[in-house]
Structure formats: C-alpha cells, structure tokens
Design a protein around this motif. Structure first.
Motif, short mmCIF file in Angstrom:
data_model
loop_
_atom_site.label_atom_id
_atom_site.label_comp_id
_atom_site.label_asym_id
_atom_site.label_seq_id
_atom_site.Cartn_x
_atom_site.Cartn_y
_atom_site.Cartn_z
N PHE A 23 -54.03 54.39 -29.83
CA PHE A 23 -52.71 55.02 -29.84
C PHE A 23 -52.63 55.80 -31.15
N PRO A 24 -52.71 57.13 -31.12
CA PRO A 24 -52.61 57.89 -32.36
C PRO A 24 -51.15 58.28 -32.67
N TRP A 25 -50.59 57.66 -33.70
CA TRP A 25 -49.25 58.00 -34.16
C TRP A 25 -49.37 58.80 -35.46
N GLN A 26 -48.93 60.02 -35.43
CA GLN A 26 -49.16 60.99 -36.49
C GLN A 26 -48.78 60.48 -37.89
N ASP A 27 -47.60 59.94 -38.05
CA ASP A 27 -47.11 59.60 -39.39
C ASP A 27 -47.01 58.10 -39.63
N ILE A 28 -47.78 57.33 -38.91
CA ILE A 28 -47.70 55.87 -39.06
C ILE A 28 -48.24 55.44 -40.42
N MET A 29 -47.63 54.41 -40.98
CA MET A 29 -48.11 53.87 -42.25
C MET A 29 -49.44 53.15 -42.04
#
Length: 308
Positions: free
Chosen positions: A61-67
C-alpha cells in the motif's frame, strides 16, 4: 497442514519509487495494479513471479506522505527471498548502483545471506538456501534466471516473548522448530518445500515497533481452498482469538486475526488467482478496480500518481 506463506503485505511511501525499485532494480514482475479496498485513491501493488504464485507475492500500500515506521517488537520486521548460489555478488553491485543501504554477506543457520533496506527502509534479506530453490523466476533484461529472486524464503517476527506465537505455529499450523541461534528460532512448515520458514526473534525489553512507512503490515499463510480456511479459522477461534469472517479480495479470499504476539496474520486461499481479470501475458498492465469502485474510475485514475 499449512505449506507456508501466501503473501506479505507492506506499506511504502511514493508509489513510483516503490514500483521502479521492485520491478527494475529487483526484477520482480508487476502482477497486479489495483487499489486499496478501504481507500480507493491509494494503490495496491502486487509483485511476484510470472503468474503471482502463492509464496512469491509481495504487496504494498503506497501512501505518499506517510510517516516512517519503526522496527521493534510485536511486528513482522523482515522479509526474506531465496536466490541462487553465486548470485550475491550480482546483488551487491546492483544494490550499490541503486544507492541502497546494505550489509556485507554473512551466514545464518548454515546459509549465506545479504541484508538491505528498500527505499522506504523495509528490511529485506536475500538468502542462498541450503537446498536449491527450483522455482522458475521472472526474468528481465537486467536480471536473468542465474540471479533472479525465486520467491520467499522466510519472514521474521520480532517479539517480546516468542512462546505464545511458537505454540500457535506448532499446535495450530503444524510448523516445527528446526533450528535455534541465540535469540532467533527458525520454524519450518514440513508440508511445504518453499516459502515455508518463519523466524521468531525474542527481544525482551526492546521498544515496541510502529507499523507505518517501510513496515510489514501483515503476513498471509496459504489455504488451498475455502474448506481448509474455515477449518483453521475454527481452530483459531477455539483458542479465544478473534478471527474475521471471510472477506473477498478478488484474487483470493481472506480471514484475518492477530496472533498472541500482536502480529496481524491472514489466511488466504490459493484461488482464484491473478488471472481472474487479466490474461497471463497482460498481468499488471491495466488498473484493475474492485467492482464497487468502477463507477468512480475516472476520478480514481485522476488522483492516482502516474507510474510511467
């Protein structure tokens, strides 16, 4: 008995960076481009061999701005692939050219391995197995069969106390303790020939991990069909652990539960597989949406980052 791993699902940041690394640098096949069932504006990527055979499937799951996540206890901390004998020099040069962080090859349980961090910091190992892995790999122009990843070798879970998890693996799933090295315990599913190792690392007093970018979200075990899945679901419920009802993930059917050490486990069926909506020669070439999201296709496509 359970034969081993079905897939491993992780979390990344930038989708294109993840796509480029695993298809170009690592030479895996892009088996499926779809979206998160709970967040259709986020991709769900599947990488594997030619057909996405269970035991080869790494998903993100690629979340652009995830920490960034943090490795620690109560989580899966490492995914291991098997590679051919003599291939580690190739991978050292390739990882060096891609500016990846890696350690020099070492030995563990009588096998040579190379550890590196992917672009989001997820720990990956390439292991030359004691018994050659004869699975047919996906080849690219830059990664030939002489060096290509065969599929999973093992997954490592880091735990405060390994005993409750070990008891589950042995008494419910049929794994057997094969080897022990310091605080690392290797369990094998004897019914499987590949993707059949789980390593448990006991790290008493170590900080609890945090699942976010660069972390493994869950690991899935192979179920040959719905009947086998329901059998194991019943055994898990009998232990007092909550297991979900079966969920249709289009390419397999899933049941989820948290094992006693806190790691999210999934029971995933082998069927129907990734050719249910694309022929083998076109796998990964189209955006495949769950049917409930088809009416939103134009909006979803507009919001998803372009990969080429």
């Amino acid at each position: 008995m359970i034969t081993g791993l079905h897939h491993v699902t992780a979390i990344s940041g930038n989708a294109k960076k993840n796509f480029d690394f695993y298809t170009k640098t690592m030479g895996l096949r892009f088996v499926k481009k779809t979206v998160n069932f709970d967040d259709p504006h986020t991709y769900h990527f599947y990488y594997g061999d030619q057909t996405g055979t269970p035991g080869t499937i790494l998903t993100f799951f690629p979340w652009q701005d995830i920490m960034a996540g943090r490795r620690g206890t109560h989580m899966a901390t490492e995914v291991g692939y098997s590679v051919p004998e003599g291939s580690l020099d190739f991978w050292l040069k390739r990882l060096d050219a891609a500016n990846m962080i890696y350690n020099k090859p070492s030995a563990k349980f009588g096998e040579i391995y190379l550890t590196f961090l992917d672009p989001d910091g997820m720990k990956v190992e390439l292991t030359v197995p004691e018994t050659p892995d004869n699975r047919t790999p996906w080849e690219t122009a830059e990664v030939s069969a002489a060096n290509a990843l065969r599929g999973f070798h093992h997954v490592t879970l880091t735990l405060e106390d390994i005993q409750p998890t070990a008891d589950l693996l042995v008494s419910v799933f049929g794994y057997q303790l094969e080897k022990n090295l310091a605080n690392r315990y290797r369990f094998k599913a004897p019914a499987g020939d590949t993707a059949n190792y789980i390593d448990l690392v006991e790290a008493k007093g170590e900080q609890r991990g945090h699942v976010a970018g660069g972390s493994i979200h869950h690991i899935a075990f192979r179920m040959k069909d719905d009947a086998e899945q329901e059998y194991y679901r019943g055994k898990i419920e009998a232990l007092g652990l909550h297991a979900t009802q079966q969920l249709d993930r289009k390419y397999f059917r899933s049941v989820y539960f948290r094992e006693p050490g806190g790691v999210l486990f999934e029971l995933a069926t082998d069927t129907p597989g990734f050719t249910v909506d694309e022929p083998v020669d076109q796998l990964g070439t189209h955006l495949m949406l769950p049917s409930q999201f088809e009416p939103q296709r134009a909006e979803i496509e507009q919001k998803l980052i372009k990969l080429d």
